[in-house]
Scaffold this active site. Structure first.
Site, short mmCIF file in Angstrom:
data_model
loop_
_atom_site.label_atom_id
_atom_site.label_comp_id
_atom_site.label_asym_id
_atom_site.label_seq_id
_atom_site.Cartn_x
_atom_site.Cartn_y
_atom_site.Cartn_z
N GLY A 130 39.46 48.41 37.21
CA GLY A 130 39.09 47.22 37.97
C GLY A 130 40.10 46.87 39.05
O GLY A 130 39.72 46.49 40.17
N GLN B 73 34.06 41.64 34.09
CA GLN B 73 33.73 40.92 32.85
C GLN B 73 32.23 40.81 32.61
O GLN B 73 31.79 40.62 31.48
CB GLN B 73 34.35 39.51 32.88
CG GLN B 73 35.86 39.48 32.87
CD GLN B 73 36.45 39.85 31.52
OE1 GLN B 73 35.82 39.73 30.47
NE2 GLN B 73 37.71 40.29 31.53
N HIS C 272 37.09 49.74 30.14
CA HIS C 272 37.74 49.30 28.90
C HIS C 272 37.32 47.92 28.41
O HIS C 272 37.71 47.50 27.32
CB HIS C 272 39.26 49.42 29.01
CG HIS C 272 39.93 48.38 29.85
ND1 HIS C 272 40.47 47.23 29.31
CD2 HIS C 272 40.16 48.30 31.17
CE1 HIS C 272 41.01 46.51 30.28
NE2 HIS C 272 40.83 47.14 31.42
N CYS D 162 53.33 29.79 28.98
CA CYS D 162 54.29 30.47 28.14
C CYS D 162 53.86 31.85 27.74
O CYS D 162 54.67 32.71 27.48
CB CYS D 162 54.55 29.64 26.90
SG CYS D 162 55.37 28.13 27.30
C1 LIG Z 1 37.87 39.96 36.26
C2 LIG Z 1 38.79 41.13 36.15
N1 LIG Z 1 39.06 41.87 37.24
C3 LIG Z 1 39.87 42.93 37.18
C4 LIG Z 1 40.49 43.31 36.02
C5 LIG Z 1 41.41 44.49 36.02
O1 LIG Z 1 40.79 45.60 35.47
P1 LIG Z 1 41.66 46.87 35.00
O2 LIG Z 1 42.42 46.42 33.80
O3 LIG Z 1 40.64 47.92 34.66
O4 LIG Z 1 42.51 47.26 36.14
C6 LIG Z 1 40.25 42.55 34.86
C7 LIG Z 1 40.89 42.89 33.57
O5 LIG Z 1 42.00 42.60 33.27
C8 LIG Z 1 39.39 41.43 34.93
O6 LIG Z 1 39.15 40.68 33.86
#
Ligand SMILES: Cc1ncc(COP(=O)(O)O)c(C=O)c1O
Lengths: 391, 145
Positions: A72, A181, A203, A326
Site C-alpha cells: 500500500g 482497508q 496483508h 504513547c
Molecule cells: C489505509 C492504509 N494505507 C496504506 C497502508 C500501507 O500499506 P502497506 O503496509 O502494505 O505498505 C495501510 C496499512 O498500514 C493502510 O491502512
C-alpha cells in the site's frame, strides 16, 4: 486465558489456503518471469493469471491496468508522485486530499509540498466522512489529482467514493483512492465508481506482507517511481514477487467470494460490541456507525489514556490498538481522531479493535466482560476522571 | 508494545504501589496536563520532616503509572530533603530503564514530588522557592509540541 487478535486493521494472519497456493512459487517454480525457459514462463503465467483475475475482481476493463507493487505504501507514493511529477509540466500544481489519510498519503503530500505543490486537506467532520461537495468546491484549474481513501484505517468510516469519482470525472481531474482497508469488505468497481487509480495491499486481507498493487486506468500519464528493468510493462522495475502476487490474488478471490456472509456476521458482532461498550459512562464511538467497515470498532473512554488500556487488554489476552500518542511513539494523539474534532485529552483515550471471520460471539462476550473492569480500574486511579466524571 | 518496557515497569504498571488519595494530606502536587496525555497527582502525609505516607493518582501511559508508583516507593519513609534529591534518573534506574520517548514520564514523577512538597511548605506559610527550587512545568515543556 482466551487469546483474541483484535488488530486486523494492522495486519492479518496469512490464510492457509493462500499459503498453499503460494508454496509452489516459493519452492519449485523459482524462475524469473523474464526468462524464456520452463520455470520462468511458468512463473510469468502465474503472474498474468493473477493479474487478469484481480482485474476482474476490481471491475477493471483490462488486466494491464493492474501494476504489482510492494504494498500500500508504495502504491500510494507512486500514485501521487507519479501523477504530480508528470502533470507539473502541464501547469498542474494542486492536490486535494483529506485530513485523515494514512501517512503513506499525508507524508507523500508533504514531500510534494516541498517541491512546490499546494495541497488542500479536506475536513472529514465529526462522523469521519468526506463531503463530496467539499471536493467539488476545492477543485481548481490547476488541480492534478484528488486522493480520498476508500475506508479509514483507524475509525473504519467508508467514504462516498462513487460520488467523488463522478465529480472528479466531470471536472476532468484524476481520482485516486487508497482502498487498502476497504478491499475485501466493500464491493469495488473501478469503472462504475470512476476511479482512476487505486491502491491495495495483500496483508490486510489474509494475504502475504510486502505485496500490493496500483490500478492505473489505461491512458493515464504517470511517471515511474521505481526505475530499472522492464517489468510491469516498463512502469515498475524489479523482479516480480511471484508468490506474493499469487497470494494477493488468492486472498482477494476468497474475500470477494465470502464477502456477503462474512460481512453480515462481522456487522452483528461489531454492533453487539459497540452497544455493549457504549454502556460504559462517558464512552463514545468514533466515526459514523452506519458507514463503517464491518470489522471496525473504535471507542474513546474519557479519563483514561489509551496505552494503559492497551497494556491491560494485552494482560488479558486481547491484542488491540490505540490512537494514543504513547503507542505511536509520535507523542501526538492520532491525526484521525483530531481530524474528527476530538480534543487531545479524549483522543488519548481511544482504542481500536478490528476483527476477522475467526472472531466469535464468545470473544465479544469476553471483551465486554474485560473492558468495563479495566476502564473502571484506570479511572479509579485517574486524577482527570475525578474532574470530569460528574460533568 | 509491552516488550519495550522492562519487567520492573510492567510490574509497577500491573500492580501499582501506593495508589489512591490521602485524606487531609499535608501536601498535594499535580503536574502535567491532559493535552499531552499525562497528569500525575501526589499526596503526602508529613510528620516532623518525614514522609510517613505517599499516595498517587495518574492519568497516563504505562510508563507514567509505573514511574509514579516507583517514585512513591522511593520516597516513602524518607525525609523531605532526601525526597527532594530524588531525580528522574534515579526513578528510571530503579525501573531498569525506560524507552527514550517515555523519559518525560520520569521527569513528571520528579516534578510531582517537588510540587507536593512545595504545597506542604505553602500550607505552613513558608515560601518553598528557596528550598524546592524551580519545579518546571508542562506549559514550558516542548515535549508534546
Ligand atoms: C489505509 C492504509 N494505507 C496504506 C497502508 C500501507 O500499506 P502497506 O503496509 O502494505 O505498505 C495501510 C496499512 O498500514 C493502510 O491502512
Amino acid at each position: 486465558m482466551r487469546e483474541i487478535y483484535a488488530d486486523n486493521a494492522a495486519t492479518t494472519k496469512l490464510s492457509p489456503v493462500v499459503l498453499e497456493k503460494m508454496m509452489p512459487y516459493l519452492t519449485e517454480v523459482y524462475g524469473n518471469p523474464s526468462s524464456l525457459y520452463g520455470i520462468g514462463q511458468e512463473a510469468k503465467n502465474a503472474v498474468e493469471t493473477a493479474r487478469a483475475n484481480i482485474a476482474k475482481n476490481l471491475g477493471a476493463s483490462n488486466p494491464n491496468e493492474i501494476y504489482f507493487t510492494s504494498g500500500g505504501s508504495e502504491s500510494d507514493n507512486w500514485a501521487l508522485k507519479g501523477v504530480c511529477e508528470r502533470l507539473k509540466s502541464k501547469g498542474k500544481k494542486h492536490i486535494i486530499t483529506t485530513k485523515f489519510e494514512h501517512h503513506a498519503i499525508l507524508h507523500t503530500c508533504k514531500a510534494l509540498e516541498k517541491q512546490g505543490f499546494e495541497v488542500t486537506y479536506l475536513d472529514v467532520y465529526e462522523d469521519g466522512i468526506v463531503k463530496p461537495e467539499d471536493v467539488e468546491k476545492a477543485i481548481r484549474e490547476d488541480t492534478a489529482i484528488v486522493s480520498v481513501m476508500y475506508a479509514n484505517n483507524e475509525i473504519g468510516t467508508i467514504q462516498p467514493i462513487a460520488e467523488i469519482g463522478k465529480i472528479c470525472r466531470a471536472h476532468k481531474v484524476l481520482f485516486h483512492t487508497d482502498a487498502v482497508q476497504a478491499a475485501g469488505y466493500v464491493k469495488i468497481n473501478v469503472v462504475e465508481e470512476n476511479i482512476d487509480l487505486l491502491s491495495m495491499t495483500a496483508h490486510k486481507i489474509h494475504g502475504p506482507k510486502g505485496c500490493g498493487l496500483l490500478y492505473i486506468r489505461k491512458g493515464i500519464l504517470i511517471n515511474n517511481l521505481i526505475e530499472g528493468g522492464a517489468q510491469e510493462r516498463n512502469k515498475r522495475a524489479g523482479t516480480e514477487n511471484i508468490a506474493g502476487i499469487v497470494g494477493l490474488d488468492a486472498a482477494l478471490q476468497i474475500a470477494v467470494d465470502t464477502m456477503e456472509e462474512r460481512c453480515k456476521k462481522l456487522c452483528a458482532l461489531r454492533d453487539k460490541l459497540i452497544d455493549g461498550l457504549l454502556q460504559i459512562p462517558k464512552s463514545r464511538l468514533n466515526g459514523s456507525r452506519e458507514k463503517r467497515l464491518p470489522s471496525n470498532v473504535n471507542m474513546c473512554f474519557e479519563g483514561i489514556e489509551g496505552e494503559s488500556l492497551l497494556l491491560r487488554l494485552e494482560m488479558n489476552g486481547i491484542s488491540a490498538s490505540s490512537g494514543s500518542a504513547c503507542t505511536s511513539g509520535s507523542l501526538d494523539p492520532s491525526h484521525v481522531l483530531l481530524a474528527i474534532g476530538l480534543p487531545h485529552e479524549i483522543a488519548h483515550g481511544s482504542t481500536r479493535m478490528t476483527f476477522d471471520e475467526s472472531t466469535t460471539e464468545e470473544d465479544i462476550d469476553y471483551i465486554l466482560e474485560v473492558v468495563p473492569k479495566i476502564v473502571k480500574l484506570l479511572r479509579d486511579m485517574s486524577p482527570l476522571w475525578e474532574k470530569i466524571k460528574d460533568k | 508494545m509491552a516488550f519495550t518496557y522492562s519487567e520492573k515497569v510492567m510490574d509497577h504498571f500491573a500492580n501499582p504501589r501506593n495508589v489512591g488519595e490521602i485524606e487531609n494530606a499535608d501536601g498535594i502536587g499535580e503536574v502535567g496536563n491532559s493535552k499531552c496525555g499525562d497528569i500525575m497527582k501526589m499526596y503526602l502525609k508529613i510528620e516532623g520532616n518525614v514522609l510517613v505516607d505517599v499516595k498517587f493518582k495518574t492519568f497516563g501511559c504505562g510508563a507514567a503509572i509505573a514511574t509514579s508508583s516507583m517514585a512513591t516507593e522511593l520516597i516513602k519513609g524518607k525525609t523531605i530533603d532526601e525526597a527532594l534529591k530524588l531525580t528522574n534518573k534515579a526513578v528510571m534506574e530503579a525501573l531498569d530503564g525506560l524507552p527514550p520517548v517515555k523519559v518525560h514520564c520520569s521527569v513528571l514523577a520528579e516534578q510531582a514530588i517537588k510540587a507536593a512538597i512545595s504545597d506542604y511548605y505553602k500550607k505552613q506559610g513558608i515560601d518553598p522557592t528557596p528550598i524546592v527550587g524551580d519545579i518546571g512545568d508542562c506549559d514550558h515543556c516542548d515535549h508534546c509540541e
